[in-house]
Scaffold this motif. Structure first.
Motif, PDB file in Angstrom:
ATOM      1  N   ALA A   1       0.789  -1.241  -0.139  1.00  0.00           N
ATOM      2  CA  ALA A   1      -0.059  -0.092   0.025  1.00  0.00           C
ATOM      3  C   ALA A   1       0.880   1.253  -0.012  1.00  0.00           C
ATOM      4  CB  ALA A   1      -0.873  -0.071   1.261  1.00  0.00           C
ATOM      5  N   ASP A   2       1.943   1.151   0.737  1.00  0.00           N
ATOM      6  CA  ASP A   2       2.826   2.457   0.657  1.00  0.00           C
ATOM      7  C   ASP A   2       3.563   2.769  -0.511  1.00  0.00           C
ATOM      8  OD1 ASP A   2       2.137   2.618   3.517  1.00  0.00           O
ATOM      9  OD2 ASP A   2       4.020   1.473   4.293  1.00  0.00           O
ATOM     10  N   LYS A   3       3.941   1.240  -1.202  1.00  0.00           N
ATOM     11  CA  LYS A   3       4.681   1.308  -2.490  1.00  0.00           C
ATOM     12  C   LYS A   3       3.432   2.215  -3.596  1.00  0.00           C
ATOM     13  CE  LYS A   3       8.789  -0.486  -2.565  1.00  0.00           C
ATOM     14  NZ  LYS A   3       9.903   0.188  -3.108  1.00  0.00           N
ATOM     15  N   CYS A   4       2.237   1.951  -3.439  1.00  0.00           N
ATOM     16  CA  CYS A   4       1.197   2.351  -4.393  1.00  0.00           C
ATOM     17  C   CYS A   4       0.713   3.698  -3.984  1.00  0.00           C
ATOM     18  CB  CYS A   4       0.189   1.291  -4.378  1.00  0.00           C
ATOM     19  SG  CYS A   4       0.674  -0.392  -5.124  1.00  0.00           S
ATOM     20  N   GLY A   5       1.125   4.057  -2.776  1.00  0.00           N
ATOM     21  CA  GLY A   5       0.598   5.424  -2.475  1.00  0.00           C
ATOM     22  C   GLY A   5      -1.183   5.297  -1.948  1.00  0.00           C
ATOM     23  N   LEU A   6      -1.428   4.094  -1.551  1.00  0.00           N
ATOM     24  CA  LEU A   6      -2.563   3.961  -0.863  1.00  0.00           C
ATOM     25  C   LEU A   6      -2.774   3.664   0.571  1.00  0.00           C
ATOM     26  CD1 LEU A   6      -3.755   1.031  -3.677  1.00  0.00           C
ATOM     27  CD2 LEU A   6      -4.388   3.577  -3.701  1.00  0.00           C
TER      28      LEU A   6
END
Length: 364
Positions: A356-361
């Motif tokens: 989620a952090d990698k995807c900006g979510l």
């Protein structure tokens, strides 16, 4: 538990639908009356696939979505934004698209390309389409995994998301293990809100995924794949089954000696958080599904090699068995235990959060 589904008039999205398993899944579901959306990177190939489906089923409702590149976060966002703006539900999402033998490059976010295409991309697409899945009332997410997830290792989720050299046993099996971990975490988080998730092993199928492999494009393995592995239309059967069956029934309990299973079922009650993994034919046999996974030491290495030899043998027998018996043997798709590691709640939660952090979510 999972509610019934009527595939007729349901909206189904299939990624990687220009060829192979994805194309056959889209074709069969369209023939069953579903409204099928082809989510593909090659729009020309998608148009050709759509035309072939309409030719086979003149009444089929099939469309090609905007370009979807799972190796590009911006493309995934644009695709999901376009679909959301149409304000229509999505009843079934089939995350089929995947790769194996691609370059060791990384995305702009530092994710290895294979990890991005096989795991991070489907994760991001599913999360961004969540409102459409919720709007369906009850929806399904079908993640296409592989028998190779059974020897996949993700020791450090952060390293898995940032390096192609961090996984023991190979990056591809690790990405397929990540598919199952994502499936189970998705089920735990969204299962009570009307979104059910499962993972499926399609078995040994002769597709283009082997094309760029030096090992599998050379004899004798090339001959084995071409002559003994299932054609895509047969390999799609397990995916079609879980995408369209009115009900999935009871999940299979986990198997194997593993630290993360020591407290089963208090932390993972099958009634509250059912976790479905499906396989077909010989890939559903205990000789495959009861493998405990890789481990340290000589004995575990020998056990691993023995299992790999049995798995390779069964992969060469699976389609011939169905063919010579006209489907009387080896055609059923059943819920089976996935790899013991896939039930590790701590690992799946950490992987979800870091992705989620990698995807900006949001992590929630």
């Amino acid at each position: 538990m999972e509610r019934g589904l009527d595939i007729r008039n349901s909206t189904v999205m299939v990624t990687g639908a220009t060829s192979g398993i994805g194309r056959e899944v889209a074709k069969t579901l369209a023939g069953k009356g579903a409204h099928v959306v082809l989510a593909v990177r090659d729009l020309h190939g998608g148009a050709m696939a759509a035309e072939a489906i309409r030719k086979a089923f003149p009444e089929a409702v099939v469309e090609v979505g905007p370009e979807l590149r799972l190796d590009d976060a911006a493309s995934i966002r644009a695709f999901a934004d376009t679909y959301r703006k149409q304000q229509r539900p999505l009843h079934v999402l089939v995350n089929n698209a995947g790769a194996n033998y691609i370059s060791d490059g990384v995305t702009a976010d530092g994710v290895p390309l294979l990890t991005q295409v096989n795991y991070v991309g489907p994760y991001m697409l599913t999360r961004l389409l969540e409102p459409c899945l919720r709007a369906a009332g009850h929806a399904r997410v079908v993640n296409v995994s592989s028998v190779t997830h059974r020897y996949g290792v993700i020791g450090n989720p952060a390293a898995f998301l940032s390096s192609s050299n961090s996984t023991v046993g190979g990056q591809y099996p690790a990405t397929k293990l990540a598919n199952v971990l994502f499936t189970y975490e998705l089920q735990r988080r969204y299962g009570t809100q009307g979104i059910q998730a499962c993972a499926v092993d399609p078995g040994s199928v002769a597709t283009a995924i082997y094309r760029d492999s030096k090992l599998f494009s050379a004899q004798p393995l090339k001959w084995i794949i071409e002559k003994l592995y299932a054609p895509p239309w047969d390999g799609a059967a397990a995916v079609v089954h879980v995408a369209s069956a009115p009900s999935w029934g009871a999940p299979a309990p986990p198997r194997g000696r593993s630290r993360m299973l020591a407290e089963w079922p208090p932390h993972m009650d099958l009634q509250q958080t059912p976790q479905w993994f499906f396989a077909r034919g010989l890939f559903a046999l205990p000789i495959i599904t009861h493998f405990r996974g890789p481990g340290e030491g000589l004995l575990n290495q020998l056990r691993m090699y023995g299992w790999a030899a049995k798995a390779l043998t069964l992969s060469a027998l699976d389609w011939p068995l169905r063919r010579v018996t006209n489907g009387a043997w080896g055609s059923g798709t059943t819920a089976v235990p996935s790899a013991p590691t896939s039930y590790d709640r701590g690992l799946s939660t950490a992987l979800w959060d870091l992705t989620a952090d990698k995807c900006g979510l949001s992590r929630e």
